[in-house]
Design an enzyme around this catalytic site. Sequence first.
Site, PDB file in Angstrom:
ATOM      1  N   ASP A 109       0.800  -1.238   0.000  1.00 50.15           N
ATOM      2  CA  ASP A 109       0.000   0.000   0.000  1.00 50.15           C
ATOM      3  C   ASP A 109       0.833   1.290   0.000  1.00 50.15           C
ATOM      4  O   ASP A 109       0.277   2.378  -0.164  1.00 50.15           O
ATOM      5  CB  ASP A 109      -0.978   0.000   1.199  1.00 50.15           C
ATOM      6  CG  ASP A 109      -0.271  -0.182   2.558  1.00 50.15           C
ATOM      7  OD1 ASP A 109      -0.895  -0.771   3.457  1.00 50.15           O
ATOM      8  OD2 ASP A 109       0.900   0.245   2.698  1.00 50.15           O
ATOM      9  N   HIS A 124       6.778  -7.592  -1.264  1.00 47.14           N
ATOM     10  CA  HIS A 124       5.730  -8.057  -2.189  1.00 47.14           C
ATOM     11  C   HIS A 124       5.335  -7.021  -3.225  1.00 47.14           C
ATOM     12  O   HIS A 124       4.268  -7.129  -3.817  1.00 47.14           O
ATOM     13  CB  HIS A 124       4.494  -8.496  -1.381  1.00 47.14           C
ATOM     14  CG  HIS A 124       4.787  -9.634  -0.456  1.00 47.14           C
ATOM     15  ND1 HIS A 124       4.046  -9.890   0.680  1.00 47.14           N
ATOM     16  CD2 HIS A 124       5.767 -10.571  -0.477  1.00 47.14           C
ATOM     17  CE1 HIS A 124       4.553 -10.952   1.307  1.00 47.14           C
ATOM     18  NE2 HIS A 124       5.597 -11.377   0.629  1.00 47.14           N
TER      19      HIS A 124
HETATM   20  C1  BV8 Z   1       7.557 -17.920  -2.953  1.00 46.83           C
HETATM   21  C2  BV8 Z   1       1.173  -9.237  -2.632  1.00 46.83           C
HETATM   22  C3  BV8 Z   1       9.214 -19.228  -4.005  1.00 46.83           C
HETATM   23  C4  BV8 Z   1      -0.016  -9.466  -3.509  1.00 46.83           C
HETATM   24  C5  BV8 Z   1       1.277 -11.163  -1.130  1.00 46.83           C
HETATM   25  C6  BV8 Z   1       2.726 -23.624  -3.237  1.00 46.83           C
HETATM   26  C7  BV8 Z   1       3.181 -23.095  -4.443  1.00 46.83           C
HETATM   27  C8  BV8 Z   1       3.968 -21.973  -4.484  1.00 46.83           C
HETATM   28  C9  BV8 Z   1       4.320 -21.329  -3.312  1.00 46.83           C
HETATM   29  C10 BV8 Z   1       3.848 -21.846  -2.145  1.00 46.83           C
HETATM   30  C11 BV8 Z   1       3.067 -22.983  -2.074  1.00 46.83           C
HETATM   31  N1  BV8 Z   1       2.779 -23.226  -0.765  1.00 46.83           N
HETATM   32  C12 BV8 Z   1       3.333 -22.272   0.007  1.00 46.83           C
HETATM   33  C13 BV8 Z   1       3.989 -21.450  -0.816  1.00 46.83           C
HETATM   34  C14 BV8 Z   1       4.719 -20.318  -0.437  1.00 46.83           C
HETATM   35  C15 BV8 Z   1       3.738 -19.149  -0.536  1.00 46.83           C
HETATM   36  C16 BV8 Z   1       3.017 -19.039   0.795  1.00 46.83           C
HETATM   37  O1  BV8 Z   1       3.619 -18.623   1.745  1.00 46.83           O
HETATM   38  N2  BV8 Z   1       1.742 -19.413   0.830  1.00 46.83           N
HETATM   39  C17 BV8 Z   1       1.011 -19.332   2.094  1.00 46.83           C
HETATM   40  C18 BV8 Z   1      -0.459 -19.041   1.803  1.00 46.83           C
HETATM   41  C19 BV8 Z   1       1.220 -20.620   2.858  1.00 46.83           C
HETATM   42  N3  BV8 Z   1       4.566 -17.999  -0.771  1.00 46.83           N
HETATM   43  C20 BV8 Z   1       4.766 -17.583  -2.015  1.00 46.83           C
HETATM   44  O2  BV8 Z   1       4.222 -18.021  -3.002  1.00 46.83           O
HETATM   45  C21 BV8 Z   1       5.809 -16.478  -2.126  1.00 46.83           C
HETATM   46  N4  BV8 Z   1       6.770 -16.847  -3.108  1.00 46.83           N
HETATM   47  O3  BV8 Z   1       7.475 -18.691  -2.028  1.00 46.83           O
HETATM   48  O4  BV8 Z   1       8.473 -18.044  -3.984  1.00 46.83           O
HETATM   49  C22 BV8 Z   1       8.403 -20.218  -4.790  1.00 46.83           C
HETATM   50  C23 BV8 Z   1       8.040 -19.900  -6.090  1.00 46.83           C
HETATM   51  C24 BV8 Z   1       7.342 -20.854  -6.831  1.00 46.83           C
HETATM   52  C25 BV8 Z   1       7.010 -22.090  -6.271  1.00 46.83           C
HETATM   53  C26 BV8 Z   1       7.355 -22.370  -4.936  1.00 46.83           C
HETATM   54  C27 BV8 Z   1       8.037 -21.429  -4.198  1.00 46.83           C
HETATM   55  C28 BV8 Z   1       5.149 -15.194  -2.538  1.00 46.83           C
HETATM   56  C29 BV8 Z   1       4.240 -14.711  -1.417  1.00 46.83           C
HETATM   57  C30 BV8 Z   1       3.765 -13.296  -1.728  1.00 46.83           C
HETATM   58  C31 BV8 Z   1       2.261 -13.283  -1.936  1.00 46.83           C
HETATM   59  N5  BV8 Z   1       1.809 -11.887  -2.096  1.00 46.83           N
HETATM   60  N6  BV8 Z   1       0.965  -9.877  -1.313  1.00 46.83           N
HETATM   61  C32 BV8 Z   1      -1.198  -8.667  -3.032  1.00 46.83           C
HETATM   62  O5  BV8 Z   1      -1.154  -8.103  -1.922  1.00 46.83           O
HETATM   63  O6  BV8 Z   1      -2.187  -8.595  -3.787  1.00 46.83           O
HETATM   64  S1  BV8 Z   1       1.089 -11.861   0.405  1.00 46.83           S
HETATM   65  C33 BV8 Z   1      -0.271 -11.092   1.173  1.00 46.83           C
HETATM   66  O7  BV8 Z   1      -0.833 -12.025   2.059  1.00 46.83           O
HETATM   67  C34 BV8 Z   1       0.139  -9.937   2.037  1.00 46.83           C
HETATM   68  O8  BV8 Z   1       1.221  -9.243   1.509  1.00 46.83           O
HETATM   69  C35 BV8 Z   1       0.485 -10.559   3.381  1.00 46.83           C
HETATM   70  O9  BV8 Z   1       1.841 -10.745   3.533  1.00 46.83           O
HETATM   71  C36 BV8 Z   1      -0.106 -11.942   3.277  1.00 46.83           C
HETATM   72  C37 BV8 Z   1      -1.080 -12.282   4.372  1.00 46.83           C
HETATM   73  O10 BV8 Z   1      -2.135 -11.309   4.352  1.00 46.83           O
HETATM   74  P1  BV8 Z   1      -2.935 -10.957   5.734  1.00 46.83           P
HETATM   75  O11 BV8 Z   1      -3.186 -12.204   6.488  1.00 46.83           O
HETATM   76  O12 BV8 Z   1      -4.059 -10.015   5.564  1.00 46.83           O
HETATM   77  O13 BV8 Z   1      -1.927 -10.094   6.435  1.00 46.83           O
HETATM   78  P2  BV8 Z   1      -1.009 -10.625   7.459  1.00 46.83           P
HETATM   79  O14 BV8 Z   1      -0.477 -11.965   7.186  1.00 46.83           O
HETATM   80  O15 BV8 Z   1      -0.029  -9.590   7.523  1.00 46.83           O
HETATM   81  O16 BV8 Z   1      -2.055 -10.779   8.774  1.00 46.83           O
HETATM   82  C38 BV8 Z   1      -2.740  -9.663   9.318  1.00 46.83           C
HETATM   83  C39 BV8 Z   1      -2.358  -9.669  10.797  1.00 46.83           C
HETATM   84  O17 BV8 Z   1      -2.605  -8.403  11.344  1.00 46.83           O
HETATM   85  C40 BV8 Z   1      -3.157 -10.685  11.596  1.00 46.83           C
HETATM   86  O18 BV8 Z   1      -2.303 -11.501  12.355  1.00 46.83           O
HETATM   87  C41 BV8 Z   1      -3.996  -9.782  12.548  1.00 46.83           C
HETATM   88  O19 BV8 Z   1      -4.140 -10.362  13.854  1.00 46.83           O
HETATM   89  C42 BV8 Z   1      -3.123  -8.558  12.664  1.00 46.83           C
HETATM   90  N7  BV8 Z   1      -3.815  -7.307  12.993  1.00 46.83           N
HETATM   91  C43 BV8 Z   1      -5.101  -6.984  12.762  1.00 46.83           C
HETATM   92  N8  BV8 Z   1      -5.329  -5.719  13.201  1.00 46.83           N
HETATM   93  C44 BV8 Z   1      -4.146  -5.254  13.692  1.00 46.83           C
HETATM   94  C45 BV8 Z   1      -3.180  -6.267  13.562  1.00 46.83           C
HETATM   95  N9  BV8 Z   1      -1.909  -6.113  13.975  1.00 46.83           N
HETATM   96  C46 BV8 Z   1      -1.571  -4.936  14.536  1.00 46.83           C
HETATM   97  N10 BV8 Z   1      -2.435  -3.906  14.665  1.00 46.83           N
HETATM   98  C47 BV8 Z   1      -3.723  -4.038  14.272  1.00 46.83           C
HETATM   99  N11 BV8 Z   1      -4.605  -3.014  14.433  1.00 46.83           N
END
Ligand code: BV8
Length: 250
Positions: A109, A124
């Site tokens: 953002d 990201h």
């Molecule tokens: C990679 C940009 C190597 C886009 C985002 C199978 C195939 C391929 C890859 C994978 C696979 N299985 C797993 C993976 C790895 C995968 C992954 O991690 N998947 C997860 C779902 C398990 N990762 C990837 O693919 C990454 N690349 O590994 O490359 C590779 C390549 C090919 C093949 C294999 C490996 C790329 C990951 C990047 C994805 N893009 N964003 C867009 O935004 O549109 S990630 C996106 O989701 C966000 O950026 C954020 O990081 C993530 C999670 O979102 P949220 O849950 O909303 O946010 P967050 O996690 O930050 O949680 C919110 C928190 O805030 C909560 O805990 C809440 O309690 C807290 N909160 C709430 N209010 C407050 C607060 N905290 C403080 N104050 C408050 N007031």
Amino acid sequence: MEETSIEIPEQLIQSILEAKNVTLLTGAGISVESGIPTFRDSRTGLWNQYKPQDLATPKAFLENPALVWQWYEWRKKLIDSSSPNPGHCSIVELEKHFTNFWLITQNIDGLHQAAGSQDVIELHGNIHRARCIKENKLVDHWDFENEIPICPDCKAPVRPDVVWFGESLNPASIQKAVYASQNCDLFFSVGTSGIVEPAASLPFEALRHGAKVIEINPQPTPLTIYATYYFSHSAATFLPALIQKVWRDC
Ligand code: BV8
């Protein structure tokens, strides 16, 4: 969310005053007080029938680029009507107190930059940038063809300059983030669920290299039981209180 009063252990205050190198990782939670929903609760209105993990993928863009663009345009509109909150602004203040301060964000953002943070490691990407998928170069304007932005030079589709699930991160960004995690005295994890890799591994890298890890999140995460300190508070409340107690109340 009911905020209880914030107590900061004397030991942590001392560690902060003695720290030279500090790394701070943010997730979508730090933008909540700016009115931007996190991934898990961004399914509001038009988008509640889609899972973000299904839209933020190369496959979704290939199959339905217009739908993916509509989702990003909806988010961009939300972001453009928002402004940094006291959590973002506190980080700008924090940066001044250490020899090295590395800010790593998973958010797209741009609110850290809007608050005044200079050198942000955007793991990201950034929703305000777009790139031609053929030339893989940034484009600052584009034409449209069937509701899909196309490169003004080569007419290939243009995509948001963000990292989708299944895509590799920019090597320079992740290398800088790993270096920052391996070379800090303190590692703050703020507002991230700690699920998405490789960002989720960074605090553990810091622990492995002897850093103290401080987690700030109203909800516990997979990191919480390993963190040196865990504060169940919102970022916008905790970070200003931290600054007050460490540098103003003394
Ligand atoms: C990679 C940009 C190597 C886009 C985002 C199978 C195939 C391929 C890859 C994978 C696979 N299985 C797993 C993976 C790895 C995968 C992954 O991690 N998947 C997860 C779902 C398990 N990762 C990837 O693919 C990454 N690349 O590994 O490359 C590779 C390549 C090919 C093949 C294999 C490996 C790329 C990951 C990047 C994805 N893009 N964003 C867009 O935004 O549109 S990630 C996106 O989701 C966000 O950026 C954020 O990081 C993530 C999670 O979102 P949220 O849950 O909303 O946010 P967050 O996690 O930050 O949680 C919110 C928190 O805030 C909560 O805990 C809440 O309690 C807290 N909160 C709430 N209010 C407050 C607060 N905290 C403080 N104050 C408050 N007031």
